[in-house]
Write an enzyme that holds these catalytic residues in place. Structure first.
Site, PDB file in Angstrom:
ATOM      1  NE  ARG A 195      -7.448 -12.247  -7.057  1.00 47.23           N
ATOM      2  CZ  ARG A 195      -6.798 -13.403  -7.192  1.00 47.23           C
ATOM      3  NH1 ARG A 195      -5.539 -13.518  -6.782  1.00 47.23           N
ATOM      4  NH2 ARG A 195      -7.389 -14.440  -7.743  1.00 47.23           N
ATOM      5  CG  LEU A 227      -4.287  -7.332 -17.246  1.00 40.67           C
ATOM      6  CD1 LEU A 227      -5.038  -7.058 -15.953  1.00 40.67           C
ATOM      7  CD2 LEU A 227      -3.581  -8.681 -17.174  1.00 40.67           C
ATOM      8  CG  ASP A 228      -1.709  -4.471 -16.756  1.00 40.79           C
ATOM      9  OD1 ASP A 228      -2.316  -3.916 -15.828  1.00 40.79           O
ATOM     10  OD2 ASP A 228      -1.037  -5.505 -16.598  1.00 40.79           O
ATOM     11  CG  HIS A 288       1.254  -2.024 -15.476  1.00 46.18           C
ATOM     12  ND1 HIS A 288       0.941  -3.253 -14.925  1.00 46.18           N
ATOM     13  CD2 HIS A 288       2.220  -2.258 -16.394  1.00 46.18           C
ATOM     14  CE1 HIS A 288       1.686  -4.181 -15.503  1.00 46.18           C
ATOM     15  NE2 HIS A 288       2.470  -3.608 -16.406  1.00 46.18           N
ATOM     16  N   GLY A 308       0.779  -1.238   0.000  1.00 44.27           N
ATOM     17  CA  GLY A 308       0.000   0.000   0.000  1.00 44.27           C
ATOM     18  C   GLY A 308       0.808   1.285   0.000  1.00 44.27           C
ATOM     19  CG  LEU A 356     -10.695  -5.773 -11.212  1.00 46.06           C
ATOM     20  CD1 LEU A 356     -10.518  -4.258 -11.235  1.00 46.06           C
ATOM     21  CD2 LEU A 356     -11.501  -6.202  -9.985  1.00 46.06           C
TER      22      LEU A 356
HETATM   23  C1  GAR Z   1       3.339  -1.079  -7.462  1.00 47.45           C
HETATM   24  O1  GAR Z   1       4.630  -1.126  -8.015  1.00 47.45           O
HETATM   25  C2  GAR Z   1       2.294  -1.090  -8.553  1.00 47.45           C
HETATM   26  O2  GAR Z   1       2.691  -0.395  -9.714  1.00 47.45           O
HETATM   27  C3  GAR Z   1       2.179  -2.563  -8.828  1.00 47.45           C
HETATM   28  O3  GAR Z   1       2.243  -3.172  -7.572  1.00 47.45           O
HETATM   29  C4  GAR Z   1       3.031  -2.368  -6.699  1.00 47.45           C
HETATM   30  C5  GAR Z   1       2.219  -2.112  -5.456  1.00 47.45           C
HETATM   31  O4  GAR Z   1       2.997  -1.461  -4.488  1.00 47.45           O
HETATM   32  N1  GAR Z   1       0.965  -2.867  -9.519  1.00 47.45           N
HETATM   33  C6  GAR Z   1       0.838  -3.839 -10.413  1.00 47.45           C
HETATM   34  O5  GAR Z   1       1.739  -4.584 -10.710  1.00 47.45           O
HETATM   35  C7  GAR Z   1      -0.550  -3.962 -11.023  1.00 47.45           C
HETATM   36  N2  GAR Z   1      -0.507  -4.734 -12.215  1.00 47.45           N
HETATM   37  P1  GAR Z   1       2.292  -0.731  -3.273  1.00 47.45           P
HETATM   38  O6  GAR Z   1       1.321  -1.748  -2.658  1.00 47.45           O
HETATM   39  O7  GAR Z   1       3.403  -0.401  -2.325  1.00 47.45           O
HETATM   40  O8  GAR Z   1       1.577   0.474  -3.792  1.00 47.45           O
END
Ligand code: GAR
Length: 216
Positions: A91, A144-145, A109, A12, A93
């Site tokens: 997840r 996705l993405d 992303h 988070g 969606l």
């Molecule tokens: C982040 O690097 C975000 O870009 C990535 O997960 C990490 C979450 O970090 N998201 C993805 O890979 C989504 N496909 P955080 O929980 O510290 O924000």
């Protein structure tokens, strides 16, 4: 006052960056809730300690994606979101969920989309030998993405980089661009023009990470 609902699956840190910027910069919005796809997501405690409502919908309790997404939407809707912010929400969606929040759901992303959708983006960028990597904030569409790009941050890939170093460099720029994008949204400054997103008044929809201060 707009309601922001943030969805997380883990640490988070992007959620925290948005919570902090919202308070510090006095956005016309509040983070109404942080909802996780698992009850043990460390980010939930961070949000709770900031006085934010939290909830978890454990994806392991659902055999079908559709049922998980329906339960998730029911929780999210309790907080009457003007914008749903996916911040490390891991997840995939369903189209029904995505369409429910069409035009008001953002994702971050960790790559310069459309390069490297999916998982293990930093490893794949290193393997591909790219000189520039980064992160993208985009509106969520069923693919996705993908989806209209709000802002991108580019970072160099430096000699001696491994996945960890590269990921840290990208994450630092995520913490700059994601709050900026959400702020634009709650200030009603984003307009969709086909596949392109316009910010009014105009501001750069990109940044290059200054790595001059980074430890070698
Ligand atoms: C982040 O690097 C975000 O870009 C990535 O997960 C990490 C979450 O970090 N998201 C993805 O890979 C989504 N496909 P955080 O929980 O510290 O924000």
């Amino acid at each position: 006052m707009k309601n922001i609902v943030i969805l997380i699956s883990g640490r988070g840190s992007n959620m925290q960056a948005i919570v902090d910027a919202c308070a510090r910069e006095a956005w016309p919005a509040r983070v109404a809730a942080v909802v996780a796809s698992r009850p043990d997501a460390p980010g939930l405690a961070v949000a709770a300690s900031a006085g934010i409502a939290t909830a978890a919908v454990d994806y392991r309790d659902f055999a079908e994606r559709e049922a998980f997404d329906a339960a998730l939407a029911a929780v999210v809707d309790r907080y009457q979101p003007d914008v749903v912010v996916l911040a490390g929400f891991m997840r995939v969606l369903t189209t029904a969920f995505v369409e429910r929040y069409a035009g008001r759901m953002l994702n971050i992303h960790p790559s310069l989309l459309p390069s490297f959708p999916g998982l293990k983006t930093h490893q794949r960028a290193l393997e591909a030998g790219v000189a520039v990597h980064g992160a993208t904030v985009h509106f969520v569409t069923p693919r996705l993405d993908y989806g209209p790009i709000v802002i991108q941050a580019a970072v160099p890939v430096l000699a001696g980089d491994d996945e960890k170093r590269l990921a840290a460099r990208v994450l630092a720029s995520e913490h700059v661009i994601y709050p900026r994008a959400v702020r634009w949204f709650v200030e009603e400054r984003l307009a969709l023009d086909g596949t392109r997103v316009q910010v009014t008044p105009n501001e750069p929809q990109w940044m290059f990470n200054d790595v001059s201060g980074e430890a070698a």
